[in-house]
Design an enzyme around this catalytic site. Structure first.
Site, mmCIF file in Angstrom:
data_model
loop_
_atom_site.group_PDB
_atom_site.id
_atom_site.type_symbol
_atom_site.label_atom_id
_atom_site.label_comp_id
_atom_site.label_asym_id
_atom_site.label_seq_id
_atom_site.Cartn_x
_atom_site.Cartn_y
_atom_site.Cartn_z
ATOM 1 N N PHE A 116 0.900 -1.159 0.017
ATOM 2 C CA PHE A 116 0.009 0.107 -0.072
ATOM 3 C C PHE A 116 0.926 1.411 -0.142
ATOM 4 O O PHE A 116 1.969 1.466 0.852
ATOM 5 C CB PHE A 116 -1.011 -0.093 1.384
ATOM 6 C CG PHE A 116 -2.057 1.078 1.298
ATOM 7 C CD1 PHE A 116 -3.154 0.736 0.329
ATOM 8 C CD2 PHE A 116 -1.767 2.270 1.878
ATOM 9 C CE1 PHE A 116 -4.155 1.739 0.572
ATOM 10 C CE2 PHE A 116 -2.749 3.345 1.676
ATOM 11 C CZ PHE A 116 -4.011 2.997 1.039
ATOM 12 N N ASP A 152 0.701 -5.653 7.607
ATOM 13 C CA ASP A 152 -0.370 -4.604 7.609
ATOM 14 C C ASP A 152 -1.803 -5.379 7.434
ATOM 15 O O ASP A 152 -1.933 -6.102 6.448
ATOM 16 C CB ASP A 152 -0.147 -3.617 6.471
ATOM 17 C CG ASP A 152 -1.250 -2.498 6.389
ATOM 18 O OD1 ASP A 152 -2.336 -2.760 6.763
ATOM 19 O OD2 ASP A 152 -0.767 -1.369 5.976
ATOM 20 N N TYR A 172 -11.840 1.594 9.734
ATOM 21 C CA TYR A 172 -12.970 2.205 8.979
ATOM 22 C C TYR A 172 -13.369 1.292 7.734
ATOM 23 O O TYR A 172 -14.222 1.502 7.132
ATOM 24 C CB TYR A 172 -12.628 3.414 8.662
ATOM 25 C CG TYR A 172 -11.369 3.711 7.831
ATOM 26 C CD1 TYR A 172 -11.332 3.369 6.461
ATOM 27 C CD2 TYR A 172 -10.427 4.219 8.727
ATOM 28 C CE1 TYR A 172 -9.733 3.553 5.907
ATOM 29 C CE2 TYR A 172 -8.955 4.579 7.829
ATOM 30 C CZ TYR A 172 -8.939 4.145 6.544
ATOM 31 O OH TYR A 172 -7.609 4.272 5.948
ATOM 32 N N LYS A 173 -12.703 0.092 7.613
ATOM 33 C CA LYS A 173 -12.800 -0.730 6.186
ATOM 34 C C LYS A 173 -14.004 -1.687 6.698
ATOM 35 O O LYS A 173 -14.985 -1.488 6.970
ATOM 36 C CB LYS A 173 -11.322 -1.176 5.755
ATOM 37 C CG LYS A 173 -10.844 -0.004 5.198
ATOM 38 C CD LYS A 173 -9.603 -0.459 4.619
ATOM 39 C CE LYS A 173 -8.696 0.824 4.001
ATOM 40 N NZ LYS A 173 -7.136 0.477 3.806
ATOM 41 N N ARG A 180 -12.234 -2.558 -8.502
ATOM 42 C CA ARG A 180 -12.379 -3.438 -7.458
ATOM 43 C C ARG A 180 -13.585 -3.407 -6.671
ATOM 44 O O ARG A 180 -14.320 -2.513 -6.434
ATOM 45 C CB ARG A 180 -11.140 -2.629 -6.495
ATOM 46 C CG ARG A 180 -10.727 -3.550 -5.375
ATOM 47 C CD ARG A 180 -9.640 -2.783 -4.373
ATOM 48 N NE ARG A 180 -10.401 -1.605 -3.759
ATOM 49 C CZ ARG A 180 -9.809 -1.128 -2.870
ATOM 50 N NH1 ARG A 180 -8.519 -1.475 -2.544
ATOM 51 N NH2 ARG A 180 -10.298 -0.207 -2.307
HETATM 52 C C1 LIG Z 1 -6.531 1.500 3.922
HETATM 53 C C2 LIG Z 1 -5.095 1.318 4.225
HETATM 54 C C3 LIG Z 1 -4.264 2.173 4.850
HETATM 55 C C4 LIG Z 1 -4.656 3.476 5.232
HETATM 56 O O1 LIG Z 1 -3.967 4.137 6.075
HETATM 57 P P1 LIG Z 1 -4.470 5.224 6.707
HETATM 58 O O2 LIG Z 1 -3.445 6.007 7.790
HETATM 59 O O3 LIG Z 1 -5.506 5.033 7.379
HETATM 60 O O4 LIG Z 1 -4.699 6.303 5.645
HETATM 61 C C5 LIG Z 1 -2.845 1.681 5.141
HETATM 62 N N1 LIG Z 1 -2.417 0.512 4.437
HETATM 63 C C6 LIG Z 1 -3.291 -0.303 4.007
HETATM 64 C C7 LIG Z 1 -2.844 -1.592 3.619
HETATM 65 C C8 LIG Z 1 -4.801 -0.055 3.761
HETATM 66 O O5 LIG Z 1 -5.248 -0.744 2.994
#
Ligand SMILES: *Cc1c(COP(=O)(O)O)cnc(C)c1O
Length: 404
Positions: free
Chosen positions: A130, A207, A232-233, A379
């Site tokens: 990411f 992660d 939040y996901k 997606r």
């Molecule tokens: C959504 C997501 C993030 C988001 O990071 P934020 O600090 O909440 O913006 C980080 N890593 C992965 C793999 C994600 O899917």
């Protein structure tokens, strides 16, 4: 339709079908394929938040911190660990964003590695990790004089055991991996990859943003070192709800995190002259955590506990398999950019076609909400408790129409 089973039959046979009514907005005709970016609100959270504002915040005022909120990062962390992460109590804390947790835990890990062995100056990370993970690693490497060792991955798959074995060695301080790849949904073999990193003497940071709440995670059994994830996901805490960090018990006393704030102090209200870290996971907390997002997340954790993460994963596999089956049967011009093997696939499916950017825009106008990920990836995120098979069928039919 040339598929073997109808959506109606699949919904009728789904033991978790009843959970869908317990989300705000699920009764509408809108097709929501983005619960992996922002989960729907849990209906029970509406009352819980209103009650919180009126009675706890409005009634208890500053006393709320002493009565409950000071401990919420770790009590909610323990609940999250038990229900979703396979983590025993005392190893998970909630607060900050994923990005901030990534910074804190990556820095703590590389400083520890270099301190114990000067030759460990590399962070191993993959090219399809990411963006925020890659950017934070880049910043830490610049700040600490380290090098990044990139694993080149197929964007329709993810990091394999062979690739990791080749990348790690005596120079590796830390390996940073996604449990489920945000683009392809590749589900990493976390136990195996953790073992490979450990055999090379390195620490691993997982992660879990795209797996927590949808895929069974087993941090203690993997012998994981560090993990982060957002709420939040698939954990439906709402926009900007706080992330979590996990530090294995055996490492907590060894690591020093870089954002030493008053809330991670051994005695925050002493407000003394110097910093003394708290014992345990509390030392990884920095400042005042956002309580409102945690209150919303509690409602989702209750649903996940009631349904059970294994049953949720089974439904997730059924939903993504159905989406793949429909795409194979009705979208001949599209290629699957996710693993075909459900055992290697997380909670979403990515379909590739060069026109998917404009297809996504057209679908959004028609209340069909997937996500677009370059290059050419549509997606389809299928949050297991709030998505029906009927929704999948209507959504894929809308994709077929938009492509025509
Ligand atoms: C959504 C997501 C993030 C988001 O990071 P934020 O600090 O909440 O913006 C980080 N890593 C992965 C793999 C994600 O899917």
């Amino acid at each position: 339709m040339s598929t073997s089973t109808s959506a109606a039959a699949l919904d009728a046979a789904d033991p978790l079908a009843g959970f869908r009514d317990r989300f705000v907005g699920a009764a509408s005709d809108l097709v929501y394929f983005d619960g992996n970016s922002l989960g729907r609100p849990v209906a029970a959270a509406v009352e819980r938040l209103a009650d919180f504002v009126e009675h706890e915040w409005g009634g208890r005022l500053i006393r709320g911190w002493d009565e409950r909120w000071m401990d919420l990062p770790t009590t909610l962390g323990d609940d999250l660990g038990r229900i979703c992460l396979g983590s025993a109590a005392g190893q998970t804390a909630v607060g900050d964003s994923t990005t901030v947790w990534l910074y804190k835990l990556m820095r703590a890990a590389v400083d520890h590695a270099v301190r114990t062995d000067h030759a460990r100056t590399e962070i191993v990370i993959d090219t399809d990790n990411f963006p925020t993970d890659r950017y934070v690693a880049e910043g830490i490497a610049a700040e600490r004089g380290l090098t990044l060792h990139w694993i080149e991955v197929d964007t329709s798959a993810g990091v394999t055991a062979d690739q990791l074995r080749e990348a790690v060695g005596e120079r590796t301080a830390l390996v940073v991996l996604n449990h489920v790849a945000y683009r392809s949904a590749w589900l990493a073999d976390a136990a195996e990859l953790t073992r490979i990193a450990h055999d090379a003497g390195a620490l691993v940071l997982w992660d879990l943003c795209h797996s927590a709440g949808a895929v069974a995670v087993d941090l203690d059994a993997w012998d994981a070192d560090l993990a982060v994830g957002c709420s939040y996901k698939y954990l439906n805490g709402g926009p900007g709800s706080p992330a979590f960090g996990y530090v294995a018990q055996r490492l907590q006393g060894e690591l020093t995190q870089p954002i030493q704030g008053w809330m991670g102090h051994a005695d925050p209200f002493l407000m003394g002259p110097g910093y003394t870290p708290a014992a345990g996971i509390r030392r990884f907390i920095s400042g005042t955590p956002p309580i409102l997002g945690m209150v919303a997340m509690q409602s989702m954790l209750e649903l996940v506990e009631e349904a059970g993460i294994e049953a949720i994963r089974a439904k997730s596999v059924a939903l993504t398999s159905y989406a793949v089956e429909l795409a194979d049967a009705t979208l001949p011009q599209v290629t699957l950019a996710s693993p075909r093997d459900p055992a290697r696939r997380g909670g979403h499916v990515t379909l590739h076609h060069e026109r998917m950017r404009e297809v996504t825009a057209r679908l959004w106008e028609r209340d069909v909400i997937p996500d677009y990920r370059d290059p050419g990836g549509l997606r389809i995120g299928l949050s297991p408790l709030s998505t029906s098979f009927d929704e999948v069928e209507r959504g894929i039919a809308a994709v077929a129409e938009a492509l025509r």
